[in-house]
Motif scaffolding. Sequence first.
Motif, PDB file in Angstrom:
ATOM      1  N   VAL A  29       5.084 -40.000  -6.348  1.00 19.75           N
ATOM      2  CA  VAL A  29       4.253 -38.239  -5.945  1.00 19.75           C
ATOM      3  C   VAL A  29       3.416 -38.419  -4.399  1.00 19.75           C
ATOM      4  N   GLY A  30       4.318 -39.139  -3.860  1.00 28.03           N
ATOM      5  CA  GLY A  30       3.936 -38.662  -2.366  1.00 28.03           C
ATOM      6  C   GLY A  30       4.115 -37.585  -1.585  1.00 28.03           C
ATOM      7  N   ASP A  31       3.515 -36.790  -1.206  1.00 28.35           N
ATOM      8  CA  ASP A  31       3.832 -35.427  -0.814  1.00 28.35           C
ATOM      9  C   ASP A  31       5.613 -35.309   0.475  1.00 28.35           C
ATOM     10  N   ASP A  32       6.288 -36.273   1.207  1.00 22.74           N
ATOM     11  CA  ASP A  32       7.175 -35.883   1.510  1.00 22.74           C
ATOM     12  C   ASP A  32       8.561 -36.491   0.231  1.00 22.74           C
ATOM     13  N   ARG A  33       8.349 -37.733  -0.708  1.00 24.01           N
ATOM     14  CA  ARG A  33       8.967 -37.777  -1.958  1.00 24.01           C
ATOM     15  C   ARG A  33       9.410 -36.452  -2.557  1.00 24.01           C
ATOM     16  N   GLN A  35       8.513 -33.365  -1.739  1.00 24.27           N
ATOM     17  CA  GLN A  35       9.086 -32.600  -0.795  1.00 24.27           C
ATOM     18  C   GLN A  35      11.339 -32.837  -0.030  1.00 24.27           C
ATOM     19  N   ASP A  36      11.360 -33.992   0.007  1.00 21.72           N
ATOM     20  CA  ASP A  36      12.765 -34.114  -0.392  1.00 21.72           C
ATOM     21  C   ASP A  36      14.010 -34.261  -1.422  1.00 21.72           C
ATOM     22  N   ARG A  37      12.717 -34.193  -2.399  1.00 23.82           N
ATOM     23  CA  ARG A  37      13.680 -34.355  -3.644  1.00 23.82           C
ATOM     24  C   ARG A  37      13.862 -32.529  -4.003  1.00 23.82           C
ATOM     25  N   THR A  38      13.085 -32.463  -3.566  1.00 25.70           N
ATOM     26  CA  THR A  38      12.819 -30.554  -4.461  1.00 25.70           C
ATOM     27  C   THR A  38      13.684 -29.665  -3.755  1.00 25.70           C
ATOM     28  N   THR A  39      13.053 -30.154  -1.974  1.00 24.21           N
ATOM     29  CA  THR A  39      14.170 -28.613  -0.745  1.00 24.21           C
ATOM     30  C   THR A  39      14.437 -29.521  -0.356  1.00 24.21           C
ATOM     31  N   GLY A  40      14.869 -31.025   0.662  1.00 23.36           N
ATOM     32  CA  GLY A  40      16.063 -31.813   0.779  1.00 23.36           C
ATOM     33  C   GLY A  40      15.121 -31.739   2.400  1.00 23.36           C
ATOM     34  N   ARG A  41      14.088 -31.661   2.139  1.00 24.84           N
ATOM     35  CA  ARG A  41      13.579 -31.060   4.329  1.00 24.84           C
ATOM     36  C   ARG A  41      12.142 -32.044   3.638  1.00 24.84           C
ATOM     37  N   VAL A  42      11.529 -32.700   4.693  1.00 26.59           N
ATOM     38  CA  VAL A  42      10.236 -32.917   4.842  1.00 26.59           C
ATOM     39  C   VAL A  42       9.415 -32.387   6.188  1.00 26.59           C
ATOM     40  N   ASN A  43       8.090 -31.813   5.535  1.00 23.23           N
ATOM     41  CA  ASN A  43       7.621 -31.413   6.684  1.00 23.23           C
ATOM     42  C   ASN A  43       6.077 -31.152   6.568  1.00 23.23           C
ATOM     43  N   PRO A  44       5.393 -32.276   7.149  1.00 25.61           N
ATOM     44  CA  PRO A  44       3.946 -32.548   6.881  1.00 25.61           C
ATOM     45  C   PRO A  44       2.694 -31.762   6.996  1.00 25.61           C
ATOM     46  N   ALA A  45       2.957 -30.690   8.378  1.00 21.19           N
ATOM     47  CA  ALA A  45       2.092 -29.524   7.841  1.00 21.19           C
ATOM     48  C   ALA A  45       2.309 -29.322   6.615  1.00 21.19           C
ATOM     49  N   GLU A  46       2.646 -29.123   5.207  1.00 17.83           N
ATOM     50  CA  GLU A  46       2.149 -28.293   4.351  1.00 17.83           C
ATOM     51  C   GLU A  46       1.805 -29.185   3.359  1.00 17.83           C
ATOM     52  N   TRP A  47       1.750 -31.085   3.747  1.00 19.10           N
ATOM     53  CA  TRP A  47       1.378 -31.995   3.192  1.00 19.10           C
ATOM     54  C   TRP A  47      -0.269 -31.378   2.353  1.00 19.10           C
ATOM     55  N   THR A  48      -0.729 -31.692   1.324  1.00 20.87           N
ATOM     56  CA  THR A  48      -2.089 -31.719   0.549  1.00 20.87           C
ATOM     57  C   THR A  48      -2.404 -32.520   0.120  1.00 20.87           C
ATOM     58  N   HIS A  49      -0.968 -34.041  -0.465  1.00 24.01           N
ATOM     59  CA  HIS A  49      -1.585 -35.385  -1.245  1.00 24.01           C
ATOM     60  C   HIS A  49      -1.572 -36.655  -0.108  1.00 24.01           C
ATOM     61  N   GLY A  50      -1.223 -36.832   0.790  1.00 23.30           N
ATOM     62  CA  GLY A  50      -0.772 -37.839   1.451  1.00 23.30           C
ATOM     63  C   GLY A  50       1.214 -38.100   1.017  1.00 23.30           C
ATOM     64  N   SER A  51       1.613 -38.739   2.261  1.00 21.62           N
ATOM     65  CA  SER A  51       3.068 -39.248   2.131  1.00 21.62           C
ATOM     66  C   SER A  51       3.011 -40.552   0.338  1.00 21.62           C
ATOM     67  N   ALA A  52       4.615 -41.028   0.324  1.00 23.18           N
ATOM     68  CA  ALA A  52       4.644 -42.026   0.034  1.00 23.18           C
ATOM     69  C   ALA A  52       3.742 -43.340  -0.273  1.00 23.18           C
ATOM     70  N   GLU A  53       4.176 -43.389   1.521  1.00 18.86           N
ATOM     71  CA  GLU A  53       3.399 -45.270   2.267  1.00 18.86           C
ATOM     72  C   GLU A  53       1.923 -44.892   2.433  1.00 18.86           C
ATOM     73  N   GLN A  54       1.299 -43.495   2.345  1.00 15.64           N
ATOM     74  CA  GLN A  54       0.057 -43.482   2.414  1.00 15.64           C
ATOM     75  C   GLN A  54      -0.439 -43.933   0.824  1.00 15.64           C
TER      76      GLN A  54
END
Length: 315
Positions: free
Chosen positions: A265-269, A271-290
Motif C-alpha cells: 500500500v505504498g503510494d509508489d507501488r 501508482q505504478d500498478r494503477t497508472t504505470g508511473r510514479v509521481n511523489p508530488a501526489e503521495w499521501t501515505h508514503g512510499s513502500a520503503e517508508q
Amino acid sequence: MRFNPKARLDTSRVRDSGAGRGRAGRSGPAVRIPGGATAGGGGIVAVIVLVVFVVLQLTGDGGGGAPSVDDALDTSRVGGGDSQRYASCQDGADANESVDCARVAVENSLTAYWSETLPAQSGTEFEPERVMRTFSGAVDTGCGRATSDVGPFYCPPDRGIYLDTTFFEDVLQGGLGGPAGDFVEPYVLAHEYGHHIQNLMGTMGRVRTQQGPESDAVRLELQADCYAGMWTGSATTASDASGEAFISELTRDDIDQAIAAAKAVGDDRIQDRTTGRVNPAEWTHGSAEQRQRWFMTGYEEGTLEACDTFAASSL
C-alpha cells in the motif's frame, strides 16, 4: 499468530452493519483511506482518491490547537444496528477458529496495549475507540457515506474504525498484489487504531500540507504505521482483565506479512500498478520503503518518541 484460549473476549465495541445499499461516494468530513485506492469494474481503476482530513472542521478553528475528542464526537451512527456477527466470540479459542472472533481479539489487544502505553508515554488520557464496525456494500458514518470501494478507515467524529472485510481479498490481494496471511488484517487494524491514538493526542490538528513525499499527510500516515509496529512488538503482552494475554504467539512470518502489506500500500507501488508511473508530488501515505521502515521503527523501538514523524528531518 495464535491466540490464548484462556483470554476472554469483549465484543462491546465490535459490531457489524450487514449489507447496506446506497450511492457511492462520501460527504461531510473526510474519510481516510489507508490503502489509497478505489476499486471498480472488478479491479483497481485509478490511483486514488484520498480525502485528507479537513483540519479546520476537526479543530473548529484555524489555530491548530488540539480539540477535545468529545467536542467533535458524533454518536448517531456509532450506536447503529448490529447483525450479531460477533455474538458467539467468547474467548481466544474462538479467535483461533474464526476470522471474525480473531478480529475481536485483535481489537481487544490493541485496546489493552494502548490503555497502558498512551498514558505511560505521553500523559494523555486513553479512551478506546467507540466502535470497530464491519459492513458490506455501504455504511453511514460521521465522515459521510462510505461504500465497499474504500478500504478500512478511521472516522474521527465517530471515533470509529470501519472496514468492509472483502477489502483484503478483493483489493489488497487481488488489485494491489498484497500478501495473504493471518497477520495482514491485524496490521491494517493496528494502523487504523494508530489514527485513533493520533486523534486522542491532537496530532491530526498538525496536518496542513496534504500531498507530497514530505507532507504532513504522509507524516500522519507513517506515524500510524509506526504505532502499528509498536503494538506488534508488544502484542503478546497485552492482556485481558484477569491478566491473560490475548495473543500467545507471533512468528517472524507474521511480521513479514505486515511488512509485505505495508509495502503493497505504498503510494509508489499503487501508482505504478494503477497508472504505470510514479509521481511523489501526489503521495499521501508514503512510499513502500517508508511504510515498511516506519513500521519496523515502531516494532524495534516501541516508543511514541521514536514514532514522531513530524519531528523527523527526513522521512
